[in-house]
Design an enzyme around this catalytic site. Structure first.
Site, short mmCIF file in Angstrom:
data_model
loop_
_atom_site.label_atom_id
_atom_site.label_comp_id
_atom_site.label_asym_id
_atom_site.label_seq_id
_atom_site.Cartn_x
_atom_site.Cartn_y
_atom_site.Cartn_z
N ARG A 50 6.87 20.05 -12.16
CA ARG A 50 7.40 20.93 -13.03
C ARG A 50 9.02 20.95 -12.96
O ARG A 50 9.50 20.21 -12.20
CB ARG A 50 6.90 22.24 -12.77
N GLN A 188 7.48 29.33 -6.79
CA GLN A 188 8.35 28.03 -6.70
C GLN A 188 9.49 28.24 -5.61
O GLN A 188 9.84 27.50 -5.08
CB GLN A 188 9.03 27.73 -7.97
N ASP A 227 15.97 26.30 -18.58
CA ASP A 227 14.69 25.56 -19.43
C ASP A 227 15.15 25.05 -20.82
O ASP A 227 14.71 24.21 -21.31
CB ASP A 227 13.52 26.22 -19.40
N ASN A 237 15.13 30.56 -18.57
CA ASN A 237 15.01 30.06 -17.26
C ASN A 237 13.51 30.90 -16.59
O ASN A 237 13.06 31.84 -17.43
CB ASN A 237 16.03 30.41 -16.50
O1 MRU Z 1 7.53 26.94 -14.57
P1 MRU Z 1 8.36 25.79 -14.05
O2 MRU Z 1 8.59 25.98 -12.51
O3 MRU Z 1 8.50 24.62 -14.73
O4 MRU Z 1 9.97 26.65 -14.17
C1 MRU Z 1 11.03 25.74 -13.74
C2 MRU Z 1 12.47 26.59 -14.00
O5 MRU Z 1 12.35 27.60 -14.36
C3 MRU Z 1 13.75 25.87 -13.37
O6 MRU Z 1 14.66 26.82 -13.10
C4 MRU Z 1 14.19 24.93 -14.62
O7 MRU Z 1 13.42 24.18 -15.21
C5 MRU Z 1 15.38 24.27 -14.18
S1 MRU Z 1 14.88 22.80 -13.13
C6 MRU Z 1 16.16 22.06 -12.84
#
Ligand code: MRU
Length: 338
Positions: A50, A188, A227, A237
Site C-alpha cells: 500500500r 498503518q 494520495d 491522504n
Molecule cells: O490506504 P493506504 O495505506 O494505501 O494509504 C496510504 C496513505 O494515505 C499515504 O499517506 C499516502 O499513500 C502517501 S505514501 C508515500
C-alpha cells in the site's frame, strides 16, 4: 541510506514479483510471491502492499506479468483491471497509463514493458531521495513532529516521502522526536510507521488518533504524505489527515505535505473531484476478527479525506518546495514530467 527490507522486487527468471506483506507487520517480516495479474490486483486491493508511490510501481510490474504471455490487447485489459483495484491514489492510474503508452505491436513487448516498469521504480527511488533533500531544512534541531498513516519506505520503493524527509534529517545529524498517529482502522501508523522508524533508530511515540489535539500544541510541525493532489493543492491522504490539518491551524503549527510529482492530478481542479475509496464495513466492525460494534449499527468507512489547500503550509516535491498560492506553481512543477 539503505533500508533493511525491500518492499518490492521483480524476479525476471520466474516472472514473479516478491513483495513484503504489510498485513503481517510488525509481528512477521514475511514476503509473498505474486505470479499473476489477479495476484497483483488482490495484493493492491487487500493492501498487502500500500501507499501511493508503491502501488504505482507494483501496478507497473503487474503489467509486466501479463506481458510475458499475453497479446497486446490482453495486456491492455490486464492493465485496466489492475488500475481498478483502488480508486484514490492517482499514482496507480498514472503508472498504468505510462505502461499502456508503451504498448504497440507484439514485438519485444515484454522487454519494452519491463524497461518502463524499472524506470518507474528507479524514478520513485530518486524522487524520494530528492524529497528528503528538499525537506530536511524544514526540520529544526530538537523538533517534535506529528505524522499520520505510513508515508515511509514501506509506502514506496525508496526511502519514503514524509518519512524520507526524517531519514535525511537524521543522516544530517538532526535530533527530533516523532509522534505517530495510530491511524484507525487499519493502523498503518501503529503497525508500520512505528516499525520502520524505530528500526532506523528514530525516537517514536505512537498516539491514538484522538490524542492529536492534546499533543498538537507541543509540535513544531506536522508532516504527511498524499494520495492525490488536485491542481489547486487540495490533498487527499489517509482519513484523519484533514482533522490534523484543522487542529494544526488552530495551534499555529505548520502543516507540510510531501509527495512526488506523480501524485499530482492536473486533470482535476479541486479536491471535490477526487474519488474517495470506501472500504468494507468489517475493517471498523471488527478488531482482530472480534466483533466490536453492535450488529444493528451502520458503518462509515472512507479510506481517505481531502485537506483543503488553505490549510497546507508547503508541499515538498522532488522538484523543490511549493509554497502557496499553489495553483500556477503546481502547474509549473509538473511540466516536463512524464
Ligand atoms: O490506504 P493506504 O495505506 O494505501 O494509504 C496510504 C496513505 O494515505 C499515504 O499517506 C499516502 O499513500 C502517501 S505514501 C508515500
Amino acid at each position: 541510506m539503505k533500508m533493511q527490507f525491500k518492499t518490492i522486487e521483480y524476479n525476471k527468471q520466474n516472472n514473479e514479483i516478491i513483495i513484503l506483506d504489510q498485513t503481517k507487520l510488525p509481528e512477521e517480516e514475511k514476503y509473498m510471491k505474486l505470479k499473476t495479474v489477479e495476484d497483483m490486483y488482490n495484493a493492491i486491493k487487500n493492501m498487502h502492499l500500500r501507499g501511493a508511490p508503491l502501488i504505482g510501481v507494483a501496478a507497473a510490474y503487474g503489467v509486466v506479468l501479463a506481458a510475458c504471455s499475453d497479446s497486446s490487447a490482453d495486456v491492455i485489459k490486464a492493465a485496466d483491471y489492475i488500475k481498478s483495484a483502488r480508486p484514490t491514489a492517482v499514482n496507480l492510474g498514472w503508472a498504468i497509463q505510462r505502461m499502456k503508452d508503451k504498448i504497440g505491436d507484439e514485438k519485444n513487448l515484454f522487454e519494452i514493458l519491463l524497461k518502463e516498469a524499472r524506470s518507474i521504480e528507479n524514478e520513485d527511488k530518486e524522487s524520494c531521495r530528492k524529497i528528503g533533500e528538499f525537506g530536511t531544512d524544514l526540520i529544526k534541531d530538537n523538533s517534535k513532529i506529528m505524522v499520520h498513516c505510513n508515508a515511509g519506505a514501506l509506502a514506496t520503493s525508496g526511502i519514503g516521502t514524509a518519512l524520507g524527509v526524517l531519514y535525511t534529517a537524521k543522516s544530517r545529524g538532526k535530533k527530533f522526536e516523532v509522534y505517530s498517529c495510530e491511524t484507525r482502522p487499519l493502523l498503518q501508523g501503529a503497525r508500520l510507521t512505528s516499525w520502520e522508524l524505530t528500526a532506523n533508530d528514530i525516537e517514536t511515540y505512537t498516539i491514538c488518533d484522538n490524542m492529536a489535539a492534546t499533543y498538537m500544541p507541543d509540535m513544531n510541525l506536522v508532516l504527511v504524505g498524499a494520495d492525490r493532489i488536485a491542481s489547486n493543492g487540495d490533498t487527499a491522504n489517509k482519513i484523519g489527515t484533514k482533522g490534523l490539518a484543522i487542529i494544526a491551524q488552530h495551534y499555529n503549527v505548520p502543516f507540510y505535505v510531501a509527495a512526488p510529482i506523480s501524485t499530482f492530478d492536473l486533470n482535476i481542479k479541486s479536491g471535490n473531484d477526487i474519488p474517495i475509496e470506501i472500504r468494507c464495513e468489517d475493517e471498523i466492525r471488527k478488531f482482530n476478527t472480534k466483533g466490536i460494534v453492535a450488529e444493528k449499527a451502520k458503518i462509515c468507512n472512507p479510506a481517505f479525506d481531502v485537506t483543503p489547500a488553505s490549510l497546507i503550509t508547503n508541499i515538498i516535491t522532488e522538484k523543490g518546495i511549493i509554497k502557496p498560492p499553489f495553483e500556477h506553481k503546481i502547474e509549473k512543477a509538473t511540466k516536463n514530467v512524464q
